[in-house]
Design a protein around this motif. Structure first.
Motif, short mmCIF file in Angstrom:
data_model
loop_
_atom_site.label_atom_id
_atom_site.label_comp_id
_atom_site.label_asym_id
_atom_site.label_seq_id
_atom_site.Cartn_x
_atom_site.Cartn_y
_atom_site.Cartn_z
N GLN A 142 -2.30 3.55 -8.84
CA GLN A 142 -2.86 3.35 -7.51
C GLN A 142 -4.01 2.33 -7.58
O GLN A 142 -4.12 1.47 -6.71
CB GLN A 142 -3.36 4.68 -6.94
CG GLN A 142 -3.87 4.57 -5.52
CD GLN A 142 -4.36 5.91 -4.99
OE1 GLN A 142 -4.39 6.92 -5.72
NE2 GLN A 142 -4.74 5.93 -3.74
N CYS A 143 -4.84 2.41 -8.62
CA CYS A 143 -5.93 1.44 -8.79
C CYS A 143 -5.38 0.03 -8.96
O CYS A 143 -5.89 -0.93 -8.37
CB CYS A 143 -6.78 1.80 -10.01
SG CYS A 143 -7.72 3.33 -9.85
N GLN A 146 -4.14 -1.27 -5.62
CA GLN A 146 -5.25 -1.66 -4.74
C GLN A 146 -5.80 -3.02 -5.17
O GLN A 146 -6.09 -3.88 -4.32
CB GLN A 146 -6.36 -0.61 -4.77
CG GLN A 146 -6.02 0.67 -4.05
CD GLN A 146 -7.11 1.73 -4.25
OE1 GLN A 146 -8.05 1.56 -5.02
NE2 GLN A 146 -6.97 2.85 -3.53
N ASP A 149 -3.29 -5.73 -4.18
CA ASP A 149 -3.32 -5.98 -2.73
C ASP A 149 -4.56 -6.78 -2.34
O ASP A 149 -4.48 -7.67 -1.49
CB ASP A 149 -3.28 -4.66 -1.96
CG ASP A 149 -1.94 -3.93 -2.10
OD1 ASP A 149 -0.95 -4.58 -2.49
OD2 ASP A 149 -1.91 -2.70 -1.82
#
Length: 154
Positions: A142-143, A146, A149
């Motif tokens: 997830q990190c 992020q 993105d």
């Protein structure tokens, strides 16, 4: 007082030959002494210029050694112009290699600096996120997502 019978002192050589191994003459012509060329600046410039090229990816190598190569190269050319040195080409080569190393070093510093200026805060956020995630692979992914993105938005 020595006498002509002392053959060691008055050793003669065949016509047209000087002492063995080409010993330098006593004078440089017109009563001037022979002065050995002072080629140290030119050689130093070339060595530093080559090191600047090889190590241009570091600040120390590209910038510092490049500037030193330029300085020693200019001093070597000036010395050669005054006929105190015989390696003007070596000094010029030191100037050229030092300049190239310097330019590459400066370009790399600017590129890396602009990269960190653009993405430095996002890199810090990624680092904080990864610390909090610990060994949890789902949070690590997830990190990374992020961060990816955030970079793509720029």
């Amino acid at each position: 007082m020595s006498t002509p019978d002392n053959r060691e002192q008055y050793q003669q050589y065949p016509a047209g030959q000087s002492e063995p191994f080409g010993a330098p003459p006593a004078g440089g012509g017109y009563g001037q002494p022979v002065v050995a060329p002072r080629n140290g600046f030119g050689v130093t410039a070339l060595v530093l210029g080559i090191l600047a090229l090889v190590l241009c990816w570091t600040v120390w190598g590209g910038i510092v050694l490049g500037v030193l190569a330029l300085i020693f190269g200019i001093l070597g050319v000036k010395r050669a112009n005054r006929r105190e040195a015989t390696n003007k080409g070596v000094a010029v080569s030191g100037i050229v290699t030092g300049s190239i190393g310097l330019v590459i070093g400066v370009v790399l510093v600017v590129l890396v600096g602009s990269f960190f200026a653009m993405f430095g805060s996002q890199l810090g956020d990624l680092q904080d996120c990864l610390k909090q995630a610990g060994s949890d692979q789902a949070q690590v992914q997830q990190c990374e997502q992020q961060f990816s993105d955030g970079v793509q938005k720029r």
